[in-house]
Design a protein around this motif. Structure first.
Motif, mmCIF file in Angstrom:
data_model
loop_
_atom_site.group_PDB
_atom_site.id
_atom_site.type_symbol
_atom_site.label_atom_id
_atom_site.label_comp_id
_atom_site.label_asym_id
_atom_site.label_seq_id
_atom_site.Cartn_x
_atom_site.Cartn_y
_atom_site.Cartn_z
ATOM 1 N N LYS A 322 0.837 -1.185 0.000
ATOM 2 C CA LYS A 322 0.000 0.000 0.000
ATOM 3 C C LYS A 322 0.877 1.243 0.000
ATOM 4 O O LYS A 322 1.879 1.312 0.710
ATOM 5 C CB LYS A 322 -0.898 0.004 1.237
ATOM 6 N N ILE A 323 0.519 2.223 -0.823
ATOM 7 C CA ILE A 323 1.258 3.469 -0.839
ATOM 8 C C ILE A 323 0.345 4.612 -0.423
ATOM 9 O O ILE A 323 -0.873 4.528 -0.516
ATOM 10 C CB ILE A 323 1.890 3.747 -2.215
ATOM 11 N N ASP A 324 0.979 5.678 0.040
ATOM 12 C CA ASP A 324 0.255 6.820 0.579
ATOM 13 C C ASP A 324 0.488 8.027 -0.327
ATOM 14 O O ASP A 324 1.523 8.678 -0.250
ATOM 15 C CB ASP A 324 0.771 7.100 1.994
ATOM 16 N N PRO A 325 -0.451 8.347 -1.228
ATOM 17 C CA PRO A 325 -0.252 9.472 -2.149
ATOM 18 C C PRO A 325 -0.189 10.805 -1.401
ATOM 19 O O PRO A 325 -0.977 11.068 -0.493
ATOM 20 C CB PRO A 325 -1.480 9.422 -3.061
ATOM 21 N N ILE A 326 0.774 11.648 -1.793
ATOM 22 C CA ILE A 326 0.896 12.987 -1.243
ATOM 23 C C ILE A 326 0.281 14.007 -2.202
ATOM 24 O O ILE A 326 -0.332 14.984 -1.791
ATOM 25 C CB ILE A 326 2.375 13.335 -0.989
ATOM 26 N N GLY A 327 0.454 13.763 -3.496
ATOM 27 C CA GLY A 327 -0.084 14.655 -4.514
ATOM 28 C C GLY A 327 0.466 14.282 -5.877
ATOM 29 O O GLY A 327 1.301 13.375 -5.995
ATOM 30 N N GLY A 328 0.011 14.966 -6.908
ATOM 31 C CA GLY A 328 0.457 14.597 -8.236
ATOM 32 C C GLY A 328 0.270 15.694 -9.262
ATOM 33 O O GLY A 328 -0.255 16.781 -8.970
ATOM 34 N N ILE A 384 -1.395 11.706 -22.387
ATOM 35 C CA ILE A 384 -1.464 12.096 -20.979
ATOM 36 C C ILE A 384 -0.205 11.610 -20.282
ATOM 37 O O ILE A 384 0.202 10.454 -20.436
ATOM 38 C CB ILE A 384 -2.698 11.516 -20.288
ATOM 39 N N SER A 385 0.403 12.507 -19.540
ATOM 40 C CA SER A 385 1.562 12.182 -18.717
ATOM 41 C C SER A 385 1.178 12.443 -17.273
ATOM 42 O O SER A 385 0.483 13.421 -16.984
ATOM 43 C CB SER A 385 2.757 13.051 -19.137
ATOM 44 N N ALA A 386 1.606 11.579 -16.370
ATOM 45 C CA ALA A 386 1.235 11.731 -14.968
ATOM 46 C C ALA A 386 2.400 11.378 -14.058
ATOM 47 O O ALA A 386 3.200 10.493 -14.379
ATOM 48 C CB ALA A 386 0.026 10.849 -14.627
ATOM 49 N N VAL A 387 2.494 12.076 -12.940
ATOM 50 C CA VAL A 387 3.471 11.741 -11.914
ATOM 51 C C VAL A 387 2.777 11.805 -10.560
ATOM 52 O O VAL A 387 1.912 12.657 -10.333
ATOM 53 C CB VAL A 387 4.679 12.706 -11.954
ATOM 54 N N LEU A 388 3.130 10.873 -9.710
ATOM 55 C CA LEU A 388 2.532 10.783 -8.389
ATOM 56 C C LEU A 388 3.653 10.765 -7.346
ATOM 57 O O LEU A 388 4.615 10.002 -7.483
ATOM 58 C CB LEU A 388 1.682 9.521 -8.259
ATOM 59 N N PHE A 389 3.539 11.610 -6.337
ATOM 60 C CA PHE A 389 4.479 11.642 -5.230
ATOM 61 C C PHE A 389 3.820 10.896 -4.061
ATOM 62 O O PHE A 389 2.675 11.182 -3.714
ATOM 63 C CB PHE A 389 4.799 13.085 -4.838
ATOM 64 N N HIS A 390 4.572 9.980 -3.462
ATOM 65 C CA HIS A 390 3.919 9.141 -2.463
ATOM 66 C C HIS A 390 4.906 8.597 -1.440
ATOM 67 O O HIS A 390 6.119 8.533 -1.674
ATOM 68 C CB HIS A 390 3.184 7.978 -3.121
#
Length: 392
Positions: A322-328, A384-390
């Motif tokens: 499980k990961i905890d997303p901070i924002g993206g 679409i390009s996406a990045v997630l900080f977690h």
């Protein structure tokens, strides 16, 4: 570490940026990085000065977006100003713009070195590069970045846009402003980063070879005027108007970028207009000898795929934990947005769900940059390009 977003639809620049600053200060203290997305009507000088004064310790990278912006608070059509802020005590960030008469390749290398210097991490490879350049030579920009670094550090980005493809785009940092050039931000965050880059279109199987090209004009396909082949694939003849940007948004041209489990994935080129000699001007460069595939998409896919791209970024690093997303951040093509503008609230809903309702921002751009699952950084259209900080 924290991420926060704020947006305003107030049409007056002074009031809009004041509104943004007040909202941000309630959510986050002393951010190290601000990403700013605005529609062309806003005064970038006022925004730059106000944000630099309100957040003197922050690196800033700003870029115009086509006919609105999107955040975790929803889709904002028409006038829109949005700011994405990151506070990271152990991280480092650096932004820069280079706008000279040199080649895009050389400007990219200089912007990269200047951004790294501004980050205070000389000699250290960034974990991620945010790229916003003026439209036209994005492939050379990516090549310049990669040649300077020596290895393909992940890039997420979108080309600066305006409302009607009239060249009214803008770029700025805390240090300077420009309409043409290369703007980027190097990121050394203290959290984990996941990213994804997809088209969401499928090949019809129809294909031809680019037998003559000049710059971004596809002159011939299989030794015929390119528009003749393209119209045959479409099964219809275009009107006498040169622009085909809207008519072609569900049927771009694709090139194979790589394969996963023997299944190809594509980078797309969006036809912009018909040239006097029957060629097609594109938003991406095609080389002679490349095989081009006739692609097909649907409005439904354009609405749901942004969420799927974020899901893909999560899946690449989930590994049964499980990961905890901070924002993206998501980069959404302006051509796709205009095609489904009446349903953009649904797009925002899908991205919010995929982000687990963490703060995110999304500009609408005239070209998208990202790193495919095979490790290739590329420029494409209608993507679409996406990045997630977690946190893990």
């Amino acid at each position: 570490m924290d991420i926060a977003t704020s947006y305003s639809a107030i049409p007056y620049t002074n009031e809009a940026v004041s509104d943004i600053i007040c909202k941000l200060k309630e959510k986050i203290a002393n951010p190290k990085l601000l990403l700013v997305y605005l529609t062309e009507q806003y005064d970038d000088v006022i925004i730059q000065q106000a944000l630099t004064k309100a957040f003197p310790g922050a690196q800033i990278l700003g870029c115009t977006s086509c006919q609105g912006v999107m955040t975790d608070e929803g889709y904002i059509g028409g006038n829109g100003l949005a700011v994405w802020a990151m506070r990271d005590y152990f991280g480092a960030f650096g932004s820069a713009i280079v706008s000279t008469r040199q080649s895009s390749y050389d400007m990219a290398r200089q912007a990269l070195l200047r951004a790294i210097a501004n980050s205070g991490r000389p000699g250290e490879l960034p974990a991620l590069i945010i790229l916003h350049a003026s439209p036209g030579n994005e492939e050379d920009v990516i090549r310049g970045i990669e040649d300077e670094l020596g290895i393909p550090v992940p890039i997420i980005g979108g080309s600066a846009a305006d409302d009607h493809v009239l060249g009214h785009w803008k770029l700025f940092t805390h240090e300077q402003r420009s309409r043409e050039g290369v703007g980027l931000c190097v990121m050394y965050p203290s959290c984990n980063v996941s990213y994804s880059f997809h088209s969401g279109y499928a090949s019809t199987g129809l294909h031809a070879v680019a037998t003559k090209t000049e710059g971004r004009e596809l002159v011939e396909l299989n030794h015929r005027p390119a528009i003749e082949t393209y119209q045959a694939w479409m099964g219809e003849k275009f009107s006498d108007e040169n622009s085909i940007i809207s008519a072609s948004s569900l049927n771009p041209l694709g090139r194979i970028a790589g394969q996963v489990h023997d299944l190809p994935y594509f980078k797309l080129s969006h036809p912009l207009q018909v040239t006097p000699r029957g060629g097609i001007e594109l938003f991406a460069t095609v080389e002679e000898g490349e095989k081009l595939y006739f692609m097909k998409g649907t409005e439904e896919r354009l609405i749901t795929r942004a969420g799927r791209v974020v899901d893909a970024a999560l899946d690449l690093h989930r590994a049964n934990q499980k990961i905890d997303p901070i924002g993206g951040i998501t980069i959404y093509c302006a051509g796709c947005m205009r095609r489904v503008q009446h349903r953009m609230d649904e797009v925002a809903h899908h991205v919010n769900n995929a982000m687990h309702h963490a703060p995110f921002v999304s500009p609408f751009t005239f070209g998208e940059q990202g790193q495919f699952v095979g490790g290739e950084n590329a420029h494409g259209n209608l993507m679409i390009s996406a990045v997630l900080f977690h946190r893990d």
